[in-house]
Design a protein around this motif. Structure first.
Motif, PDB file in Angstrom:
ATOM      1  N   VAL A  21      -0.210  39.876   4.792  1.00  0.00           N
ATOM      2  CA  VAL A  21      -0.529  39.780   6.219  1.00  0.00           C
ATOM      3  C   VAL A  21      -1.464  38.604   6.486  1.00  0.00           C
ATOM      4  O   VAL A  21      -2.165  38.137   5.594  1.00  0.00           O
ATOM      5  N   GLY A  22      -1.462  38.158   7.728  1.00  0.00           N
ATOM      6  CA  GLY A  22      -2.357  37.099   8.177  1.00  0.00           C
ATOM      7  C   GLY A  22      -3.257  37.632   9.288  1.00  0.00           C
ATOM      8  O   GLY A  22      -2.798  38.377  10.151  1.00  0.00           O
ATOM      9  N   LEU A  23      -4.526  37.270   9.258  1.00  0.00           N
ATOM     10  CA  LEU A  23      -5.478  37.646  10.293  1.00  0.00           C
ATOM     11  C   LEU A  23      -6.033  36.376  10.915  1.00  0.00           C
ATOM     12  O   LEU A  23      -6.261  35.389  10.205  1.00  0.00           O
TER      13      LEU A  23
ATOM     14  N   GLN B 132       2.508  39.028  10.972  1.00  0.00           N
ATOM     15  CA  GLN B 132       3.436  38.636   9.921  1.00  0.00           C
ATOM     16  C   GLN B 132       4.473  37.727  10.562  1.00  0.00           C
ATOM     17  O   GLN B 132       4.519  37.595  11.792  1.00  0.00           O
ATOM     18  N   SER B 133       5.293  37.096   9.758  1.00  0.00           N
ATOM     19  CA  SER B 133       6.365  36.245  10.258  1.00  0.00           C
ATOM     20  C   SER B 133       7.690  36.973  10.134  1.00  0.00           C
ATOM     21  O   SER B 133       7.925  37.701   9.177  1.00  0.00           O
TER      22      SER B 133
ATOM     23  N   TYR C  82      11.065  30.917  12.384  1.00  0.00           N
ATOM     24  CA  TYR C  82      10.280  32.145  12.345  1.00  0.00           C
ATOM     25  C   TYR C  82       9.493  32.329  13.631  1.00  0.00           C
ATOM     26  O   TYR C  82       9.204  31.372  14.334  1.00  0.00           O
ATOM     27  N   GLN C  83       9.138  33.580  13.874  1.00  0.00           N
ATOM     28  CA  GLN C  83       8.208  33.889  14.951  1.00  0.00           C
ATOM     29  C   GLN C  83       7.155  34.839  14.404  1.00  0.00           C
ATOM     30  O   GLN C  83       7.403  35.577  13.447  1.00  0.00           O
ATOM     31  N   GLY C  84       5.983  34.815  15.008  1.00  0.00           N
ATOM     32  CA  GLY C  84       4.934  35.732  14.598  1.00  0.00           C
ATOM     33  C   GLY C  84       5.119  37.077  15.279  1.00  0.00           C
ATOM     34  O   GLY C  84       5.485  37.141  16.449  1.00  0.00           O
TER      35      GLY C  84
ATOM     36  N   VAL D 187       2.460  26.410  12.827  1.00  0.00           N
ATOM     37  CA  VAL D 187       2.044  26.147  11.438  1.00  0.00           C
ATOM     38  C   VAL D 187       1.607  27.452  10.772  1.00  0.00           C
ATOM     39  O   VAL D 187       1.970  27.735   9.622  1.00  0.00           O
ATOM     40  N   ASP D 188       0.846  28.281  11.500  1.00  0.00           N
ATOM     41  CA  ASP D 188       0.405  29.581  10.966  1.00  0.00           C
ATOM     42  C   ASP D 188       1.604  30.465  10.636  1.00  0.00           C
ATOM     43  O   ASP D 188       1.645  31.120   9.583  1.00  0.00           O
ATOM     44  N   VAL D 189       2.581  30.491  11.522  1.00  0.00           N
ATOM     45  CA  VAL D 189       3.777  31.322  11.322  1.00  0.00           C
ATOM     46  C   VAL D 189       4.557  30.837  10.102  1.00  0.00           C
ATOM     47  O   VAL D 189       5.031  31.649   9.289  1.00  0.00           O
TER      48      VAL D 189
END
Length: 189
Positions: free
Chosen positions: A124-126, A147-148, A160-162, A108-110
């Motif tokens: 960006v995601g932290l 990032q994705s 997608y992958q992180g 879900v985050d990705v």
């Protein structure tokens, strides 16, 4: 514009993220990162100067979402800070906590990160993982930046992958006025 090569998180913004993550052991918390993007030969660098805490909108304890109103307020706040500081500040990312689970982004985050990157490829995601114990029964705290990256071809449904982005904590001479205000406003969230 190149890919994001690294993220610099100012120490007082990091303190705000940690404090926010530790404020709730049962539900994920979230916020937005305000900073600047600097183009370098090795790719762009993101400098997170401050964060804006957000109130949870989703009732599921393991989900976080940003409302249009919250995004608009954060954008206005970034513009105010840019005027005051003379720096080209804007919303550069988002963060959230993972209480009692791994620091690595979920599917879900990705997907959420991929959606943000469609609007801004340098976003960006932290993630801040807290309330975990290691084998010695000591509390651990971990942080990651990601990032994705699309793994499917253009004609296939998107997958997608992180990918992890190197993150560095940068020292400050003092706690900025906005990060101090952020910390003191935490009980209101």
């Amino acid at each position: 514009m190149g890919s994001v090569s690294r993220v610099h998180l100012h120490a007082d913004a990091y303190l705000s993220c940690i404090t926010h993550a530790l404020s709730n052991e049962t539900e994920e918390v979230m916020g937005l990162c305000i900073g600047e993007m600097l183009e370098k030969t090795s790719g762009c660098e993101i400098h997170v100067h401050t964060v804006m805490l957000l109130r949870r909108m989703d009732k599921r304890k393991d989900r976080v979402e940003i409302s249009v109103e919250q995004l608009s307020n954060a954008s206005t706040r970034a513009e105010e800070l840019a005027r005051k500081s003379g720096l080209p500040l804007r919303i550069v990312g988002w963060y959230h906590s993972h209480p009692h689970i791994t620091v690595w982004p979920s599917h879900v985050d990705v997907q959420t990160q991929a959606m943000y990157q469609m609007m801004d490829q340098t976003f960006v995601g932290l993630i801040f993982s807290c309330f975990n114990e290691n084998k010695a029964h000591l509390q651990t705290f971990e942080a990651t930046c990601f990032q994705s990256e699309r793994t499917s071809s253009e004609w296939e449904p998107p997958k997608y992958q992180g990918i992890e982005i190197p993150m560095y904590i940068e020292r400050n001479k003092s706690v900025s006025e906005f990060n101090l205000q952020t910390l003191t406003n935490l009980p209101k969230i």
